[in-house]
Design a protein around this motif. Structure first.
Motif, PDB file in Angstrom:
ATOM      1  N   ALA A 117      -9.468   6.768  -4.712  1.00  0.00           N
ATOM      2  CA  ALA A 117      -9.335   5.632  -4.827  1.00  0.00           C
ATOM      3  C   ALA A 117      -8.445   4.404  -4.911  1.00  0.00           C
ATOM      4  O   ALA A 117      -9.124   3.646  -5.554  1.00  0.00           O
ATOM      5  N   ASP A 130     -16.087   4.102  -8.538  1.00  0.00           N
ATOM      6  CA  ASP A 130     -14.726   4.463  -8.943  1.00  0.00           C
ATOM      7  C   ASP A 130     -14.401   3.393  -9.653  1.00  0.00           C
ATOM      8  O   ASP A 130     -13.189   3.536 -10.578  1.00  0.00           O
ATOM      9  N   ALA A 153      -8.667   6.243   2.437  1.00  0.00           N
ATOM     10  CA  ALA A 153      -9.667   7.146   2.810  1.00  0.00           C
ATOM     11  C   ALA A 153      -8.958   8.675   2.408  1.00  0.00           C
ATOM     12  O   ALA A 153      -9.792   9.031   3.243  1.00  0.00           O
ATOM     13  N   GLY A 205      -8.569   1.957  -2.866  1.00  0.00           N
ATOM     14  CA  GLY A 205      -9.346   0.880  -2.552  1.00  0.00           C
ATOM     15  C   GLY A 205     -10.012   0.230  -3.895  1.00  0.00           C
ATOM     16  O   GLY A 205      -9.240  -0.990  -4.275  1.00  0.00           O
ATOM     17  N   LYS A 211       0.465  -1.384   0.143  1.00  0.00           N
ATOM     18  CA  LYS A 211      -0.086  -0.130   0.132  1.00  0.00           C
ATOM     19  C   LYS A 211       0.507   1.387  -0.022  1.00  0.00           C
ATOM     20  O   LYS A 211       1.958   1.239   0.570  1.00  0.00           O
TER      21      LYS A 211
HETATM   22  P1  ATP Z   1     -12.899   7.047  -3.198  1.00  0.00           P
HETATM   23  O1  ATP Z   1     -12.050   8.535  -3.914  1.00  0.00           O
HETATM   24  O2  ATP Z   1     -13.235   6.105  -4.796  1.00  0.00           O
HETATM   25  O3  ATP Z   1     -13.978   7.849  -2.664  1.00  0.00           O
HETATM   26  P2  ATP Z   1     -11.217   6.907  -0.620  1.00  0.00           P
HETATM   27  O4  ATP Z   1      -9.668   6.932  -1.828  1.00  0.00           O
HETATM   28  O5  ATP Z   1     -11.690   7.878  -0.065  1.00  0.00           O
HETATM   29  O6  ATP Z   1     -11.866   6.312  -2.413  1.00  0.00           O
HETATM   30  P3  ATP Z   1     -10.119   4.590  -0.032  1.00  0.00           P
HETATM   31  O7  ATP Z   1      -8.522   4.542   0.225  1.00  0.00           O
HETATM   32  O8  ATP Z   1     -10.281   3.109  -0.947  1.00  0.00           O
HETATM   33  O9  ATP Z   1     -10.814   6.028   0.189  1.00  0.00           O
HETATM   34  O10 ATP Z   1     -11.335   4.155   1.282  1.00  0.00           O
HETATM   35  C1  ATP Z   1     -11.890   4.252   1.710  1.00  0.00           C
HETATM   36  C2  ATP Z   1     -12.378   3.275   2.252  1.00  0.00           C
HETATM   37  O11 ATP Z   1     -12.267   1.596   2.118  1.00  0.00           O
HETATM   38  C3  ATP Z   1     -11.661   3.170   3.738  1.00  0.00           C
HETATM   39  O12 ATP Z   1     -11.964   3.294   5.073  1.00  0.00           O
HETATM   40  C4  ATP Z   1     -10.786   1.669   3.838  1.00  0.00           C
HETATM   41  O13 ATP Z   1     -11.140   0.844   4.965  1.00  0.00           O
HETATM   42  C5  ATP Z   1     -11.611   0.325   3.115  1.00  0.00           C
HETATM   43  N1  ATP Z   1     -11.018  -0.247   2.067  1.00  0.00           N
HETATM   44  C6  ATP Z   1     -11.290  -1.073   2.389  1.00  0.00           C
HETATM   45  N2  ATP Z   1     -10.741  -2.228   0.757  1.00  0.00           N
HETATM   46  C7  ATP Z   1      -9.308  -1.535   0.993  1.00  0.00           C
HETATM   47  C8  ATP Z   1      -8.149  -1.550   0.180  1.00  0.00           C
HETATM   48  N3  ATP Z   1      -7.754  -1.958  -0.205  1.00  0.00           N
HETATM   49  N4  ATP Z   1      -7.446   0.522   0.459  1.00  0.00           N
HETATM   50  C9  ATP Z   1      -7.685   0.693   0.952  1.00  0.00           C
HETATM   51  N5  ATP Z   1      -8.701   1.083   1.379  1.00  0.00           N
HETATM   52  C10 ATP Z   1      -9.854   0.042   1.160  1.00  0.00           C
END
Ligand code: ATP
Length: 296
Positions: free
Chosen positions: A98, A134, A94, A100, A89
């Motif tokens: 994007a 996404d 979060a 996840g 990672k």
């Molecule tokens: P987006 O921009 O698509 O809204 P984001 O970047 O804001 O996404 P992510 O990093 O994808 O957010 O994380 C959102 C939530 O998904 C977190 O609370 C996390 O615990 C959960 N999650 C599940 N699987 C993953 C993963 N492989 N990587 C990151 N977060 C994950």
């Protein structure tokens, strides 16, 4: 290894609430060189094993990459075998990048290659849409207009790597996408995506920084003034434009590509408000077939 690239939203307009609880949006996605790394291996037994070097992330069905492997198994693509997923990672969690969704897309693309399935990008996107809004974009990445929940895509010319360097600054708190959208209230939209699409289609790169726009930025800034501080700091440092990505809290700044002095100054200024900083580049569309060729 399958790269799982981060994205930013060059524009994001929220157009309304839908009966299914989601919001109708219009957004211009852009892939970045910042990436997680995903390794996949087939297992002899029907099981999923997931390892991740980020201590706060779940390694079970709450992880989107796990769910992607589960979906491929449920669709019958993996037969009686199982899947091991290893995630290195790098994309902040979060953070509006994007991370996840991109990991999940990499599992779909990677299993397609590992199993020699030859599924077209359109089918992988269809599967991706079952996992998150996404994910379809993350199957190929590049530059695209997303509508609906963000899953209906129209691909645009790639931003060449010579256009901008991108400085990312992630403040030390997470933002819940659901919470940010729940505080959104209808208002007249200014057509930001249309203007951005038109500039990209005409390759008017110099116009891009002034067209950056995010309807969710003010909602997050109200509770977290640091978003405003990061944007001001980026502009003070010489960025051509700066914006919060997605539902935040990451702020990205556009700097002319190769202008190292300016990039350093933007990074220094933004570093007053965030510990986590990255300098990266926009990256283009990658066909999932590329990985099929490299599967041996
Ligand atoms: P987006 O921009 O698509 O809204 P984001 O970047 O804001 O996404 P992510 O990093 O994808 O957010 O994380 C959102 C939530 O998904 C977190 O609370 C996390 O615990 C959960 N999650 C599940 N699987 C993953 C993963 N492989 N990587 C990151 N977060 C994950």
């Amino acid at each position: 290894m399958i790269p799982a690239r981060a994205k930013v939203n060059l524009t994001l307009e929220v157009l309304g609430r839908r009966p299914d609880g989601y919001h109708e949006i219009s957004t211009v996605f852009q892939s970045l060189s910042l990436q997680d790394k995903i390794w996949l291996r087939l297992l002899p037994e029907r099981e999923i094993r997931l390892q991740c070097d980020h201590p706060a992330l779940p390694t079970d069905g709450r992880n989107l990459a796990y769910r992607a492997a589960e979906l491929m198994m449920a669709e019958g693509y993996v037969g009686d075998r199982g899947v091991e997923v290893v995630i290195e990672k790098r994309i902040p969690v979060a953070a509006g990048l994007a991370g996840g969704s991109s990991d999940a897309a990499a599992v779909l693309v990677g299993l397609n290659a590992l199993l020699g399935l030859g599924l077209p990008a359109a089918r992988l996107r269809e599967l991706g849409a079952l996992l998150g809004s996404d994910v379809p974009f993350c199957i190929t990445g590049g530059t695209a207009l997303g509508t609906g929940r963000g899953e209906r895509l129209r691909f645009l010319p790639d931003l060449s790597a010579e256009t901008f360097d991108v400085v990312l600054a992630t403040p030390p708190f997470e933002v819940s996408t659901r919470d940010v959208y729940s505080r959104w209230r209808p208002r007249c939209s200014a057509g930001a995506c249309g203007m951005m699409v038109s500039a990209i289609e005409r390759r008017r790169w110099a116009a891009l920084p002034s067209l950056l726009h995010n309807d969710l930025q003010e909602i997050v800034r109200e509770r977290h003034p640091v978003i405003g501080h990061l944007i001001e700091a980026a502009l003070e440092g010489g960025a051509q434009g700066a914006l919060m990505s997605g539902s935040g809290p990451t702020v990205f700044a556009l700097v002319p590509a190769g202008d190292r002095r300016r990039t350093k100054e933007v990074t220094r200024q933004m570093g007053r408000y965030a510990d986590l900083l990255w300098v990266c580049r926009p990256e283009g569309f990658v066909d999932p077939g590329t990985f099929m060729q490299g599967r041996d």
